[in-house]
Design a protein around this motif. Structure first.
Motif, PDB file in Angstrom:
ATOM      1  N   ASN A   2      88.971 -17.976  69.996  1.00 35.51           N
ATOM      2  CA  ASN A   2      87.714 -17.390  69.510  1.00 35.51           C
ATOM      3  C   ASN A   2      87.183 -16.269  70.397  1.00 35.51           C
ATOM      4  N   GLU A   3      88.021 -15.784  71.315  1.00 30.74           N
ATOM      5  CA  GLU A   3      87.550 -14.717  72.198  1.00 30.74           C
ATOM      6  C   GLU A   3      87.219 -13.448  71.415  1.00 30.74           C
ATOM      7  N   GLN A   4      87.977 -13.186  70.362  1.00 35.17           N
ATOM      8  CA  GLN A   4      87.717 -12.038  69.489  1.00 35.17           C
ATOM      9  C   GLN A   4      86.966 -12.509  68.241  1.00 35.17           C
ATOM     10  N   CYS A   5      85.873 -13.245  68.441  1.00 33.21           N
ATOM     11  CA  CYS A   5      85.156 -13.826  67.314  1.00 33.21           C
ATOM     12  C   CYS A   5      84.371 -12.761  66.554  1.00 33.21           C
ATOM     13  N   TYR A   6      83.795 -13.175  65.431  1.00 30.50           N
ATOM     14  CA  TYR A   6      83.180 -12.240  64.487  1.00 30.50           C
ATOM     15  C   TYR A   6      82.012 -11.462  65.096  1.00 30.50           C
ATOM     16  N   CYS A   7      81.340 -12.009  66.078  1.00 30.89           N
ATOM     17  CA  CYS A   7      80.239 -11.289  66.725  1.00 30.89           C
ATOM     18  C   CYS A   7      80.718 -10.704  68.048  1.00 30.89           C
TER      19      CYS A   7
ATOM     20  N   VAL B 220      82.776  -8.222  80.710  1.00 28.94           N
ATOM     21  CA  VAL B 220      84.132  -8.494  80.211  1.00 28.94           C
ATOM     22  C   VAL B 220      84.665  -7.222  79.535  1.00 28.94           C
ATOM     23  N   SER B 221      84.628  -6.140  80.279  1.00 30.82           N
ATOM     24  CA  SER B 221      85.037  -4.841  79.716  1.00 30.82           C
ATOM     25  C   SER B 221      86.526  -4.774  79.405  1.00 30.82           C
ATOM     26  N   HIS B 222      87.302  -5.767  79.869  1.00 29.56           N
ATOM     27  CA  HIS B 222      88.715  -5.799  79.500  1.00 29.56           C
ATOM     28  C   HIS B 222      88.899  -6.142  78.024  1.00 29.56           C
ATOM     29  N   ILE B 223      87.863  -6.788  77.429  1.00 30.36           N
ATOM     30  CA  ILE B 223      87.906  -7.086  75.992  1.00 30.36           C
ATOM     31  C   ILE B 223      87.473  -5.860  75.210  1.00 30.36           C
ATOM     32  N   LYS B 224      86.319  -5.297  75.583  1.00 35.20           N
ATOM     33  CA  LYS B 224      85.829  -4.027  75.034  1.00 35.20           C
ATOM     34  C   LYS B 224      85.096  -3.297  76.154  1.00 35.20           C
ATOM     35  N   PRO B 225      85.272  -1.985  76.256  1.00 39.01           N
ATOM     36  CA  PRO B 225      84.640  -1.231  77.355  1.00 39.01           C
ATOM     37  C   PRO B 225      83.124  -1.383  77.410  1.00 39.01           C
ATOM     38  N   GLU B 226      82.500  -1.596  76.249  1.00 41.90           N
ATOM     39  CA  GLU B 226      81.033  -1.680  76.216  1.00 41.90           C
ATOM     40  C   GLU B 226      80.511  -3.061  76.587  1.00 41.90           C
ATOM     41  N   TYR B 227      81.369  -4.013  76.845  1.00 43.21           N
ATOM     42  CA  TYR B 227      80.922  -5.355  77.202  1.00 43.21           C
ATOM     43  C   TYR B 227      80.594  -5.421  78.701  1.00 43.21           C
ATOM     44  N   LEU B 228      79.384  -4.950  79.020  1.00 44.56           N
ATOM     45  CA  LEU B 228      78.911  -4.920  80.405  1.00 44.56           C
ATOM     46  C   LEU B 228      77.712  -5.845  80.560  1.00 44.56           C
ATOM     47  N   ALA B 229      77.541  -6.376  81.743  1.00 47.38           N
ATOM     48  CA  ALA B 229      76.451  -7.313  81.995  1.00 47.38           C
ATOM     49  C   ALA B 229      75.096  -6.604  81.982  1.00 47.38           C
ATOM     50  N   PHE B 230      74.032  -7.389  81.722  1.00 45.99           N
ATOM     51  CA  PHE B 230      72.679  -6.892  81.959  1.00 45.99           C
ATOM     52  C   PHE B 230      72.616  -6.367  83.387  1.00 45.99           C
ATOM     53  N   THR B 231      71.995  -5.223  83.565  1.00 44.68           N
ATOM     54  CA  THR B 231      71.866  -4.678  84.916  1.00 44.68           C
ATOM     55  C   THR B 231      70.688  -5.340  85.630  1.00 44.68           C
ATOM     56  N   ASP B 232      70.724  -5.306  86.945  1.00 43.34           N
ATOM     57  CA  ASP B 232      69.608  -5.847  87.727  1.00 43.34           C
ATOM     58  C   ASP B 232      68.320  -5.083  87.432  1.00 43.34           C
ATOM     59  N   ARG B 233      68.453  -3.798  87.159  1.00 42.85           N
ATOM     60  CA  ARG B 233      67.270  -2.991  86.832  1.00 42.85           C
ATOM     61  C   ARG B 233      66.648  -3.448  85.512  1.00 42.85           C
ATOM     62  N   GLN B 234      67.472  -3.731  84.519  1.00 48.19           N
ATOM     63  CA  GLN B 234      66.961  -4.232  83.245  1.00 48.19           C
ATOM     64  C   GLN B 234      66.238  -5.565  83.444  1.00 48.19           C
ATOM     65  N   ILE B 235      66.851  -6.449  84.225  1.00 49.13           N
ATOM     66  CA  ILE B 235      66.240  -7.759  84.464  1.00 49.13           C
ATOM     67  C   ILE B 235      64.919  -7.607  85.212  1.00 49.13           C
ATOM     68  N   ALA B 236      64.896  -6.738  86.221  1.00 51.93           N
ATOM     69  CA  ALA B 236      63.665  -6.517  86.992  1.00 51.93           C
ATOM     70  C   ALA B 236      62.543  -5.988  86.100  1.00 51.93           C
ATOM     71  N   PHE B 237      62.901  -5.116  85.158  1.00 48.89           N
ATOM     72  CA  PHE B 237      61.886  -4.560  84.255  1.00 48.89           C
ATOM     73  C   PHE B 237      61.357  -5.651  83.315  1.00 48.89           C
ATOM     74  N   LEU B 238      62.250  -6.450  82.754  1.00 55.59           N
ATOM     75  CA  LEU B 238      61.821  -7.544  81.878  1.00 55.59           C
ATOM     76  C   LEU B 238      60.935  -8.524  82.646  1.00 55.59           C
TER      77      LEU B 238
END
Length: 277
Positions: free
Chosen positions: A91-96, A42-60
């Motif tokens: 609440n889209e721009q909630c405290y967390c 949801v990078s339209h809310i904040k640029p850093e809001y990116l999904a877990f990558t497939d590589r991260q999931i594969a490593f976990l």
């Protein structure tokens, strides 16, 4: 099967790795784990809001399988659900972040188990997860511990729980409509603590757990989970600090904890391995 749910974006990889390691290293059961991870971009809310990558999931998943070949880490992209339910909500721009809202989809995502342990990614298990997982939640929507600070508010005294650790009985939640009611709260009015407030306001029947299952301030011998949430410190002056478990130097210096070193040293090794691959 022990079923655990994390929610977040790619920036909470360190938290997911350390929390998962603590579950695996502190638990002696031969029963396999399934770790579900709800994520989205949801990078339209904040640029850093990116999904877990497939590589991260594969490593976990690789790390989880090193403890038991039947363990699984499953990524579930919930962007479509989020757009349908919460886009442009009060609440889209909630405290967390909007990622705290994702656990409210657990009852409408196909294939989710009837019993599901939701965990924030800023905690470590100090003892066996089965001490919590084996809790009987028959007839309850969920089991959770009181919030260390929130329990002082009289209005919520009966129901005020910390939503960082919730053992859901999803079958009961579907009967009572807990999560559906919680989503409606999110969509219709601004809430102080977003999804946590929505869950509390929508609760019909909860089981209250001992604080040792979600200790947000101290660590005792019988503590099952130490939750590294924001905490009030009185010295050298009153202030709030947010010290996460992967900040190892601060965990040593400020809390004086060494009991988690086996987890955190494995985390350092695995994080370097991930970065170098």
């Amino acid at each position: 099967m022990i079923n655990i749910l994390f929610c977040g974006n790619d920036k909470v990889f360190d938290g997911a790795l350390t929390t998962m390691l603590s579950v695996l290293k502190r638990t002696s059961t031969k029963e396999p784990f399934t770790f579900y991870i709800y994520t989205m971009e949801v990078s339209h809310i904040k640029p850093e809001y990116l999904a877990f990558t497939d590589r991260q999931i594969a490593f976990l998943d690789e790390v989880a399988k090193s403890y038991n070949a039947e363990n699984r880490v499953i990524k579930i992209d919930v962007r479509e659900l989020y757009d349908r339910e919460f886009a442009a909500s009060p609440n889209e721009q909630c405290y967390c972040s909007p990622y705290t809202l994702l656990r409210l989809f657990a009852d409408i995502i196909p294939g989710m188990p009837d019993k599901l342990l939701y965990l924030d990614i800023d905690l470590l298990f100090n003892r066996d997860v089965r001490l919590l997982w084996d809790t009987d939640v028959s007839g309850f929507e969920y089991a959770a511990s009181r919030d260390h600070y929130g329990k002082i508010f009289l209005f919520f005294r009966r129901k005020f729980i910390n939503a960082g650790v919730i053992l859901f009985n999803l079958a009961e939640c579907k009967k009572t409509g807990l999560l559906e009611k919680s989503r409606n709260e999110i969509k219709t009015r601004k809430l102080l603590f977003a999804d946590e407030s929505a869950i509390i306001l929508s609760t019909t029947k909860q089981k209250v757990l001992s604080q040792r299952f979600n200790d947000q301030k101290f660590l005792y011998k019988d503590t099952v989970i130490r939750h590294f949430s924001k905490r009030l410190f009185w010295l050298p002056y009153p202030h709030v600090a947010n010290i996460k478990q992967w900040r190892i130097t601060k965990v040593h210096k400020i809390f004086g904890y060494e009991c988690f070193d086996d987890i955190l040293y494995d985390y350092v090794y695995l994080k370097r391995k991930f970065e170098n691959e």
